[in-house]
Design a protein around this motif. Sequence first.
Motif, PDB file in Angstrom:
ATOM      1  N   GLU A 143       0.827  -1.205   0.000  1.00  0.00           N
ATOM      2  CA  GLU A 143       0.000   0.000   0.000  1.00  0.00           C
ATOM      3  C   GLU A 143       0.863   1.258   0.000  1.00  0.00           C
ATOM      4  O   GLU A 143       0.569   2.234  -0.691  1.00  0.00           O
ATOM      5  CB  GLU A 143      -0.933  -0.003   1.200  1.00  0.00           C
ATOM      6  N   LEU A 144       1.948   1.245   0.779  1.00  0.00           N
ATOM      7  CA  LEU A 144       2.867   2.385   0.802  1.00  0.00           C
ATOM      8  C   LEU A 144       3.412   2.656  -0.595  1.00  0.00           C
ATOM      9  O   LEU A 144       3.460   3.816  -1.051  1.00  0.00           O
ATOM     10  CB  LEU A 144       4.009   2.109   1.782  1.00  0.00           C
ATOM     11  N   CYS A 145       3.847   1.611  -1.281  1.00  0.00           N
ATOM     12  CA  CYS A 145       4.393   1.775  -2.620  1.00  0.00           C
ATOM     13  C   CYS A 145       3.337   2.278  -3.605  1.00  0.00           C
ATOM     14  O   CYS A 145       3.637   3.087  -4.495  1.00  0.00           O
ATOM     15  CB  CYS A 145       4.999   0.461  -3.104  1.00  0.00           C
ATOM     16  N   ALA A 146       2.095   1.828  -3.447  1.00  0.00           N
ATOM     17  CA  ALA A 146       1.012   2.292  -4.318  1.00  0.00           C
ATOM     18  C   ALA A 146       0.735   3.776  -4.087  1.00  0.00           C
ATOM     19  O   ALA A 146       0.498   4.532  -5.041  1.00  0.00           O
ATOM     20  CB  ALA A 146      -0.249   1.464  -4.074  1.00  0.00           C
ATOM     21  N   ILE A 147       0.775   4.217  -2.839  1.00  0.00           N
ATOM     22  CA  ILE A 147       0.575   5.632  -2.529  1.00  0.00           C
ATOM     23  C   ILE A 147       1.703   6.458  -3.140  1.00  0.00           C
ATOM     24  O   ILE A 147       1.477   7.525  -3.723  1.00  0.00           O
ATOM     25  CB  ILE A 147       0.496   5.842  -1.005  1.00  0.00           C
ATOM     26  N   ALA A 148       2.930   5.965  -3.007  1.00  0.00           N
ATOM     27  CA  ALA A 148       4.073   6.682  -3.577  1.00  0.00           C
ATOM     28  C   ALA A 148       3.957   6.765  -5.093  1.00  0.00           C
ATOM     29  O   ALA A 148       4.288   7.801  -5.694  1.00  0.00           O
ATOM     30  CB  ALA A 148       5.372   5.988  -3.176  1.00  0.00           C
TER      31      ALA A 148
ATOM     32  N   ARG B 151      12.452  -1.166  -1.017  1.00  0.00           N
ATOM     33  CA  ARG B 151      11.139  -0.686  -1.463  1.00  0.00           C
ATOM     34  C   ARG B 151      10.609   0.405  -0.540  1.00  0.00           C
ATOM     35  O   ARG B 151      10.097   1.436  -0.999  1.00  0.00           O
ATOM     36  CB  ARG B 151      10.148  -1.843  -1.527  1.00  0.00           C
ATOM     37  N   ALA B 152      10.754   0.204   0.763  1.00  0.00           N
ATOM     38  CA  ALA B 152      10.214   1.162   1.730  1.00  0.00           C
ATOM     39  C   ALA B 152      10.930   2.504   1.656  1.00  0.00           C
ATOM     40  O   ALA B 152      10.290   3.569   1.678  1.00  0.00           O
ATOM     41  CB  ALA B 152      10.299   0.589   3.142  1.00  0.00           C
ATOM     42  N   VAL B 153      12.260   2.480   1.574  1.00  0.00           N
ATOM     43  CA  VAL B 153      12.987   3.742   1.598  1.00  0.00           C
ATOM     44  C   VAL B 153      12.744   4.546   0.320  1.00  0.00           C
ATOM     45  O   VAL B 153      12.652   5.781   0.359  1.00  0.00           O
ATOM     46  CB  VAL B 153      14.492   3.526   1.854  1.00  0.00           C
ATOM     47  N   HIS B 154      12.597   3.881  -0.822  1.00  0.00           N
ATOM     48  CA  HIS B 154      12.285   4.617  -2.046  1.00  0.00           C
ATOM     49  C   HIS B 154      10.884   5.230  -1.978  1.00  0.00           C
ATOM     50  O   HIS B 154      10.684   6.375  -2.405  1.00  0.00           O
ATOM     51  CB  HIS B 154      12.400   3.707  -3.270  1.00  0.00           C
ATOM     52  N   ALA B 155       9.921   4.475  -1.477  1.00  0.00           N
ATOM     53  CA  ALA B 155       8.557   5.009  -1.372  1.00  0.00           C
ATOM     54  C   ALA B 155       8.507   6.189  -0.413  1.00  0.00           C
ATOM     55  O   ALA B 155       7.873   7.216  -0.691  1.00  0.00           O
ATOM     56  CB  ALA B 155       7.597   3.907  -0.931  1.00  0.00           C
TER      57      ALA B 155
ATOM     58  N   ARG C 294       7.583   0.759  -9.717  1.00  0.00           N
ATOM     59  CA  ARG C 294       6.155   0.642  -9.387  1.00  0.00           C
ATOM     60  C   ARG C 294       5.832   1.270  -8.036  1.00  0.00           C
ATOM     61  O   ARG C 294       4.673   1.280  -7.627  1.00  0.00           O
ATOM     62  CB  ARG C 294       5.745  -0.837  -9.369  1.00  0.00           C
ATOM     63  N   GLY C 295       6.869   1.786  -7.375  1.00  0.00           N
ATOM     64  CA  GLY C 295       6.684   2.316  -6.025  1.00  0.00           C
ATOM     65  C   GLY C 295       7.149   3.742  -5.848  1.00  0.00           C
ATOM     66  O   GLY C 295       7.620   4.113  -4.764  1.00  0.00           O
ATOM     67  N   GLY C 296       7.040   4.561  -6.920  1.00  0.00           N
ATOM     68  CA  GLY C 296       7.303   5.981  -6.764  1.00  0.00           C
ATOM     69  C   GLY C 296       8.391   6.563  -7.628  1.00  0.00           C
ATOM     70  O   GLY C 296       8.467   7.783  -7.787  1.00  0.00           O
ATOM     71  N   ALA C 297       9.292   5.752  -8.194  1.00  0.00           N
ATOM     72  CA  ALA C 297      10.382   6.278  -9.011  1.00  0.00           C
ATOM     73  C   ALA C 297       9.909   6.497 -10.444  1.00  0.00           C
ATOM     74  O   ALA C 297       9.097   5.727 -10.960  1.00  0.00           O
ATOM     75  CB  ALA C 297      11.577   5.340  -8.996  1.00  0.00           C
ATOM     76  N   ASP C 298      10.442   7.539 -11.081  1.00  0.00           N
ATOM     77  CA  ASP C 298      10.022   7.861 -12.444  1.00  0.00           C
ATOM     78  C   ASP C 298      11.143   7.802 -13.460  1.00  0.00           C
ATOM     79  O   ASP C 298      10.890   7.848 -14.663  1.00  0.00           O
ATOM     80  CB  ASP C 298       9.402   9.262 -12.489  1.00  0.00           C
TER      81      ASP C 298
END
Length: 373
Positions: free
Chosen positions: A49-54, A272-276, A306-310
């Motif tokens: 969910e955190l990654c989806a929000i990010a 994953r957590a730190v990137h989000a 998929r978790g906030g990086a572009d």
Amino acid sequence: MVLREWARDAVAETADVRAALRRAATDPASLTDGEWVALLGADGTELDELCAIADSARQTVTDPDALTFVVNRNFDTTVIASGADGVPELSALVDEAWQLGATEICMQGPIPVDAPDDGYLRLIEQIHAVAPEMHLHAFRPPEVRDGAARMGLSIPEFLSRARDVGLGSVPGTAAQILDDEVRARLSGGSAPPVSEWIESIEAAHDVGLFSTSTLLYGHVESSRHIVAHLRLLNEIQDRTGGFSELIVMPMLPSMAPAQLGAHGLASRRETRAVHAVARLLTFGRIAHVQVAWTKLDPDTVIDILRGGADDIGGLLIDGVLMPAAGQESGRVLSAQQVADIAAAVGRRPVQRTTGYGAPPAALLTPIPQVHGR
């Protein structure tokens, strides 16, 4: 073995994570340090969910359908300025990179101790003379300070001269974690103070040079250090507006302090957590979050996108004259690989300049068509 503080304080209660997730989804700027710490400990469905929000946040500040990249070439300053036998002329290396489609030269590392006092500026002039349209992204804060000291100049004076002869931007590397205690532990007490990194970066911004910002995790830092580091980057951005992107990088085993051992390094969950969290905590200030693809396995790269990086960063083309002239030689990303990664995350590959603009059409690197898009 010394157990990393991260591993101790990243264990979060599910209720704390759930509460922080609700706030992050609506108003990430309102989260407290304790809530960010809780999110850094997210796992399982909460981590998803955190990654989806990010990733939702990413889609509001960048082109939601684009995976951007830059065509660049790395040079190790110490190598190319060494004058050693077997090192081609810098002009030949730059011309080769230009002919291969590079729009950026990234150059890091100190010049030799016996180099001319204005050696850094001479390198810039040589590159600019061969390829005036090439963007030169060069010299970390330690090199900036070295160059200024050699010439007897202030930091702003040195950077102004570098800008005037062709420097386009500076890397925000060597930041590690912007905490003096953490930096001392990583270096055995020899690291320059945080104040010097900040002074150098802000001086670059003040003379009109933009920079990247970075975060190095997975070593002796705690999750609270991660939060404090990101908040400090936000404060600098509020003052200068000079950060173009945030690059989040794990400590590699080859670079880790001996006391950590292989078990002290970051897990996929932590990555994953730190990137989000990096995406969300800098939301509204730093638009772009880049994947350090050379430091991560392919599946984790996909997770982060998929978790906030572009952005996927640079292709890191080597050429044939001297592939070992740059850091991370041999780690080249092809246009086809970029297209495949973009397809895996449902996006299209988009070439960019160092400053996230569109390169001239003549410099565009051909990208394979992605089937079904």
